[in-house]
Motif scaffolding. Structure first.
Motif, mmCIF file in Angstrom:
data_model
loop_
_atom_site.group_PDB
_atom_site.id
_atom_site.type_symbol
_atom_site.label_atom_id
_atom_site.label_comp_id
_atom_site.label_asym_id
_atom_site.label_seq_id
_atom_site.Cartn_x
_atom_site.Cartn_y
_atom_site.Cartn_z
ATOM 1 N N MET A 3 0.829 -1.198 0.000
ATOM 2 C CA MET A 3 0.000 0.000 0.000
ATOM 3 C C MET A 3 0.867 1.252 0.000
ATOM 4 N N THR A 6 1.907 1.857 -3.438
ATOM 5 C CA THR A 6 0.751 2.299 -4.229
ATOM 6 C C THR A 6 0.493 3.784 -4.038
ATOM 7 N N VAL A 7 0.546 4.247 -2.784
ATOM 8 C CA VAL A 7 0.318 5.661 -2.491
ATOM 9 C C VAL A 7 1.454 6.509 -3.049
ATOM 10 N N TYR A 19 -7.477 7.320 -7.100
ATOM 11 C CA TYR A 19 -8.529 7.241 -6.089
ATOM 12 C C TYR A 19 -8.359 6.040 -5.174
ATOM 13 N N ALA A 20 -8.756 6.215 -3.921
ATOM 14 C CA ALA A 20 -8.821 5.077 -3.003
ATOM 15 C C ALA A 20 -9.836 4.090 -3.542
ATOM 16 N N ASP A 21 -9.774 2.848 -3.082
ATOM 17 C CA ASP A 21 -10.594 1.789 -3.680
ATOM 18 C C ASP A 21 -11.993 1.671 -3.096
ATOM 19 N N CYS A 113 -9.985 3.774 4.875
ATOM 20 C CA CYS A 113 -8.970 4.004 3.839
ATOM 21 C C CYS A 113 -7.778 4.798 4.382
ATOM 22 N N ASP A 115 -4.901 4.072 5.227
ATOM 23 C CA ASP A 115 -3.596 3.750 4.639
ATOM 24 C C ASP A 115 -3.347 4.527 3.348
ATOM 25 N N TRP A 116 -4.406 5.075 2.768
ATOM 26 C CA TRP A 116 -4.259 5.866 1.545
ATOM 27 C C TRP A 116 -3.780 7.288 1.833
ATOM 28 N N LEU A 124 -4.767 13.483 1.845
ATOM 29 C CA LEU A 124 -5.862 12.704 1.282
ATOM 30 C C LEU A 124 -7.011 13.661 0.985
ATOM 31 N N SER A 154 -8.939 10.828 -2.782
ATOM 32 C CA SER A 154 -7.814 10.834 -3.711
ATOM 33 C C SER A 154 -6.527 11.213 -2.981
ATOM 34 N N PRO A 155 -5.535 10.322 -2.947
ATOM 35 C CA PRO A 155 -4.236 10.697 -2.365
ATOM 36 C C PRO A 155 -3.527 11.658 -3.313
#
Length: 340
Positions: A3, A6-7, A19-21, A113, A115-116, A124, A154-155
């Motif tokens: 994660m 990913t960020v 975008y976050a999932d 979310c 972790d995003w 975020l 959205s990160p």
């Protein structure tokens, strides 16, 4: 892929395109709001006659969650954003969301979310959105009695990815919005500024257009406008013609605490050009926080603002606000709400 990776990869993409999932969703029908649920981010299925497609029944908010220096995640001024969101819904004759439900949708979604949420200077970005979904192309003079409310995340990295730089504005003496809708955060207001902004960029190389209907400063297409000096902040007084920015309000409160005199009043273009000889100018908004203005184009002439660089006082104020948001400075205003 982790994660964290990913960020980090998301922060390399253009602002607001990753975008976050998960998202939070609620619907309004038969006079009541359904309980919200958190679900996978995916396209909505909607009737082609939905009110939003034909009569622009849509409003939204933009706010941020920040990862603090201790690793916790806090949302910034959620209550003020919800208040403005509900006001926008009322002005557009949309079903007004319950404040507690919007609060819960944001907080529970961000908690799931968390972790995003990137570390500083990332954040975020939170986008609550309300749209009219009544399938009727005969409702041009009537409101949508059905609605969809959703929140996506959205990160994002620092808006100024290449570092702070002075902005160039075109001063345009034409009205941008309908006087009664200027304070509504709706897509139509941004669309109304898009053509002028694009043409100004092509002709003058400007970043934004500063609208000054009848020769008095209003706002740009995406931000509020401030004049800043060592001892003063001058900005347009609130009225229905322009957006009542939460970042604007935060900076005025911080400026007052720093000992600056706060003046909310009409500002003529002539006064602006005089101020620009020695003072600083800036644009405020959630995404960029505070962007310094280095030059103005007015009636085919270019005017330097101050030294032409990102102003020292502007930088001090931006740092003061960002330090509160990231937990580096004490939040004496009570603006932060811990999520995780």
């Amino acid at each position: 892929m982790s994660m964290t990776q990913t960020v980090e990869d998301a922060l390399k993409k253009p602002f607001g395109t990753v975008y976050a999932d998960k998202m939070a969703v609620a619907r309004y029908k038969d006079g009541v709001w359904t309980p919200f649920d958190i679900q996978e981010v995916k396209p909505f299925e909607m009737h082609p006659a939905a009110h939003v497609f034909h009569y622009s029944s849509t409003c939204f908010e933009g706010l941020k969650c920040h990862r603090q220096v201790d690793g916790s995640v806090h949302v910034f001024r959620l209550d003020r954003h919800i208040e403005r969101f509900r006001n926008s819904a009322e002005r557009l004759c949309l079903p007004i969301p319950d404040a507690d439900q919007v609060d819960a949708m944001v907080c529970e979604l961000v908690a799931e979310c968390a972790d995003w949420a990137p570390v500083f200077p990332g954040s975020l970005y939170v986008r609550p959105t309300l749209i009219g979904t009544l399938p009727s192309i005969g409702a041009a003079a009537g409101p949508s009695t059905e609605a969809l409310l959703f929140v996506i995340l959205s990160p994002v990295g620092d808006y100024f990815s290449g570092g702070l730089r002075p902005l160039k504005l075109l001063v345009e003496e034409k009205m941008r919005t309908a006087p009664t809708l200027g304070m509504v955060k709706t897509g139509g207001n941004y669309a109304a500024a898009l053509y002028a902004t694009r043409k100004a960029r092509e002709k003058y190389g400007t970043d934004q257009v500063l609208f000054a209907p009848d020769g008095f400063i209003q706002e740009t297409g995406a931000a509020n406008f401030l004049m800043i000096s060592e001892d003063r902040i001058v900005t347009k007084a609130l009225d229905p013609s322009f957006l009542h920015g939460v970042t604007r309000d935060s900076l005025l409160k911080i400026g007052a605490r720093m000992g600056k005199e706060i003046e909310e009043r009409e500002i003529s273009v002539d006064e602006l050009l005089t101020w620009a000889k020695t003072g600083e100018c800036a644009l405020s908004g959630t995404a960029a926080v505070l962007g310094g203005v280095g030059s103005l184009v007015y009636r085919e002439e270019t005017y330097t603002v101050g030294t032409g660089d990102y102003g020292d006082e502007t930088a001090k104020m931006r740092s003061a606000l960002v330090d509160i948001q990231r937990g580096k400075a004490e939040d004496t205003f009570g603006w932060l709400k811990r999520i995780s």
